[in-house]
Design a protein around this motif. Structure first.
Motif, mmCIF file in Angstrom:
data_model
loop_
_atom_site.group_PDB
_atom_site.id
_atom_site.type_symbol
_atom_site.label_atom_id
_atom_site.label_comp_id
_atom_site.label_asym_id
_atom_site.label_seq_id
_atom_site.Cartn_x
_atom_site.Cartn_y
_atom_site.Cartn_z
ATOM 1 N N ASN A 31 127.081 55.685 -42.337
ATOM 2 C CA ASN A 31 125.945 55.579 -41.403
ATOM 3 C C ASN A 31 124.619 55.587 -42.143
ATOM 4 O O ASN A 31 123.632 56.176 -41.673
ATOM 5 C CB ASN A 31 125.958 56.734 -40.405
ATOM 6 N N GLN A 46 125.014 53.284 -27.849
ATOM 7 C CA GLN A 46 125.736 53.289 -29.129
ATOM 8 C C GLN A 46 126.896 52.292 -29.097
ATOM 9 O O GLN A 46 127.158 51.584 -30.067
ATOM 10 C CB GLN A 46 126.248 54.706 -29.418
ATOM 11 N N ARG A 99 129.932 52.857 -43.349
ATOM 12 C CA ARG A 99 130.871 53.952 -43.094
ATOM 13 C C ARG A 99 130.164 55.308 -43.168
ATOM 14 O O ARG A 99 130.491 56.233 -42.429
ATOM 15 C CB ARG A 99 132.015 53.913 -44.120
ATOM 16 N N ASP A 145 127.439 49.044 -31.428
ATOM 17 C CA ASP A 145 128.696 48.759 -32.139
ATOM 18 C C ASP A 145 129.220 47.371 -31.778
ATOM 19 O O ASP A 145 129.747 46.663 -32.641
ATOM 20 C CB ASP A 145 129.746 49.833 -31.804
ATOM 21 N N ARG A 179 134.879 52.225 -34.405
ATOM 22 C CA ARG A 179 133.957 53.066 -33.631
ATOM 23 C C ARG A 179 134.072 52.768 -32.146
ATOM 24 O O ARG A 179 133.969 53.666 -31.310
ATOM 25 C CB ARG A 179 132.522 52.827 -34.091
ATOM 26 N N THR A 202 134.989 48.565 -39.261
ATOM 27 C CA THR A 202 134.289 49.840 -39.016
ATOM 28 C C THR A 202 133.754 49.868 -37.591
ATOM 29 O O THR A 202 133.933 50.862 -36.868
ATOM 30 C CB THR A 202 133.121 50.006 -40.018
#
Lengths: 163, 438
Positions: A70, A91, A68, A95, A152, A148
């Motif tokens: 990073n 990205q 969370r 994810d 994202r 999480t």
């Protein structure tokens, strides 16, 4: 939705706090034992087991909190060199891979936990422990991390939809 | 294609590709472990085994020094004890060329003996000394170079969290590895110091002499006696207890934490908020490392189960290459990987392959372990992506160009290679202290 997010935050933070408490207890116990042993009063029975389980718990239970924030170790030097649209795409791929990994860990971790509980397996050390006591951490942490990653992945979509 | 080659390409190639993509290291290892477990360990059963494998690599008492050593350094840092020690050394050194660079090397070596974090070491030196150096007109080669070079010494000199990790992953005695790192670390510090003094003597414009506050010898020595020597006792407590065989690495690390807390209380720098902050920072670093270690079991297991580890070891031995060339080859791989990879990934990737080769070739694991630590230390400052280079840039801000950082570290890199070469030529330098310990 807000309540769900608040609950998620609470659980992630609570697990990290629990890890911190384990770390503090472990430090005090090991130091106390070294002094005690040095003075000839023997050792604390079960300290090694506690420390070993503690290290495992620190690793797994803190992982969602690190994600969370990073704060997981990664090599971003190449990612940072991409143009912004490519970087966004990469990205999302990251994810997606993360979500897939965590989903697999959560599903298979839950199966390991269930089997361990059903068969009432035991772990023999200084104390006898139920194996499932050491099997709940991975599925729970994996579930939180999957959420999480999912969050994202969905965030840009929600932003586009004005949600 | 034989299964073991497929497994090797999938596991190593997959890891490198995912790491380069920017996936956090732990998820890169989990992803290839899932693929490896599914393909080579029997599908569903393999994945169940992978889950069960995650506990044992991290649940080892011998890994407990990792969080403890880090906590020791964090308390030292956040209580301000480290800064007081740096200030004391700063007062000790009088009006000489390259004064602040000398202060950087001396205080960096001191802080290395109190903290296991290279980042904290480079960060604290960068924050406290770099602005002063720039204000005094120091050239980047004398401002950035010494700070970065000495920052890496924290990896070699106990307490070192990464040495504990290496010892655990490579099955090398952690006590021996920690003790064996002391001589190379001192050699490096002495060489850095000698280089700084010589360069500044030959070209004083690199680090101009400036007037310092006029003080008597007593005034210079007092802060050292008050702020440095008591801290040095903590190092003696940690290393001495291991050296004398009174305590294991784990116990000496815990005693080190207690001694650091006591020191913070005595210096009136202890507060609950400082302790909580130190614990939080320790938790971040330790969990980051430990969760990666959790994935090491399946990674090694897939390589061993498919025969990749044994086949590589067999091929290398059958090739007739001598141990020295093998050693140089393995170190070259580490140095190359260090150009774009972090230390934890490097260890996780290479040790399952290297250690069987080390065993088969009859190379002393302790000697190899120390050389690996030096290779890892070198990788911290190897352009273009050495971790400490970015730490320094972060501390110094955008005014410091990355090319200037690269140029500044080159002479120090050469000195680190020199130490590595000396240790290869004279293995006795590594075994000196562990032999004494026995």
């Amino acid at each position: 939705m807000k309540t769900a997010i608040a609950l998620y935050d609470l659980v992630v933070t609570a697990l990290a706090v629990l890890s911190g408490i384990i770390l503090a207890l472990m430090t005090c116990a090991i130091a106390a034992e070294s002094i005690r042993r040095g003075l000839g009063f023997g050792v604390f029975r079960g300290l090694i087991d506690f420390s070993e389980i503690g290290l495992f718990c620190i690793a797994i239970l803190t992982a969602p909190w690190l994600l969370r924030r990073n704060a997981h170790l990664s090599i971003n030097v190449f990612l940072e060199r991409f143009s912004p649209p490519v970087r966004r795409g990469v990205q999302r791929l990251i994810d997606l891979i993360g979500l897939s990994c965590c989903a697999i860990l959560c599903i298979w971790g839950t199966r390991v936990l269930m089997r361990s509980y059903q068969t009432q397996q035991m772990v023999f050390g200084d104390y006898v422990l139920m194996d499932w006591w050491l099997q709940w951490q991975i599925p729970l942490a994996a579930l939180l991390m999957a959420l999480t990653f999912a969050g994202r992945l969905l965030a840009p979509f929600h932003a586009q939809q004005g949600v | 294609m034989p299964e073991w080659i497929f497994a090797l390409v999938l596991m190593l190639g997959g890891i490198v590709a995912l790491l380069m993509l920017g996936l956090p290291i732990v998820f890169a290892f989990i992803a290839v472990n899932i693929a490896g477990a599914w393909l080579f360990l029997g599908g569903d059963i393999g994945l169940m085994q992978m889950l069960r494998n995650m506990r044992s690599p991290a649940a080892q008492y011998s890994l407990a020094p990792i969080p403890l050593f880090v906590l020791m350094g964090e308390i030292m840092l956040h209580s301000g004890l480290a800064q007081r020690a740096i200030d004391a050394i700063d007062r000790l050194i009088s009006r000489v060329p390259g004064r602040l660079s000398i202060v950087a090397v001396l205080s960096g070596t001191l802080f290395s003996s109190l903290s296991g974090s290279t980042i904290a070491n480079a960060g604290v030196l960068g924050k406290s000394l770099y602005p002063q150096m720039k204000a005094r007109g120091y050239h980047d080669s004398m401002a950035v170079g010494p700070i970065l070079a000495v920052g890496g010494i924290a990896m070699l000199i106990p307490p070192s969290g990464l040495a504990v990790m290496l010892g655990s992953l490579a099955s090398i005695s952690i006590n021996d590895l920690l003790i064996a790192g002391i001589v190379p670390a001192i050699m490096m510090a002495v060489l850095f110091l000698g280089y700084v003094m010589l360069r500044c003597r030959l070209d004083p414009s690199l680090a101009p002499i400036y007037e310092t506050e006029t003080m008597t010898l007593g005034e210079r020595l007092r802060p050292v006696l008050v702020n440095v020597l008591p801290l040095a006792l903590i190092f003696v407590c940690v290393v001495g207890s291991m050296f004398a065989g009174i305590a294991t690495a784990t116990e000496s690390a815990a005693l080190g934490v207690v001694a650091t807390v006591i020191a913070a209380v005595i210096y009136r720098r202890f507060s609950l908020s400082m302790l909580v902050h130190s614990l939080k920072e320790t938790l971040i670093f330790s969990a980051m490392i430990l969760v990666i270690i959790c994935t090491s079991g399946t990674f090694s297991q897939v390589l061993a189960f498919t025969g990749a580890t044994q086949e590589i070891s067999r091929l290398v031995v059958a090739s007739g290459i001598g141990p020295l060339m093998l050693l140089l080859g393995m170190l070259a791989v580490l140095v190359f990987l260090g150009c774009f990879m972090d230390q934890v990934s490097m260890m996780m990737l290479t040790l399952p392959i290297f250690m069987p080769i080390v065993g088969a070739a009859g190379i002393d694991p302790l000697w190899f372990g120390v050389l690996v630590l030096i290779a890892l230390e070198i990788s911290l400052i190897t352009p273009p992506f050495g971790l400490l280079l970015f730490v320094m840039q972060g501390v110094a801000g955008p005014k410091l160009r990355v090319t200037a950082v690269y140029k500044a570290v080159l002479p120090f890199l050469a000195l680190e290679f020199l130490v590595m070469g000396l240790l290869i030529l004279f293995p006795g330098l590594v075994s000196l202290l562990p032999e004494l310990m026995k």
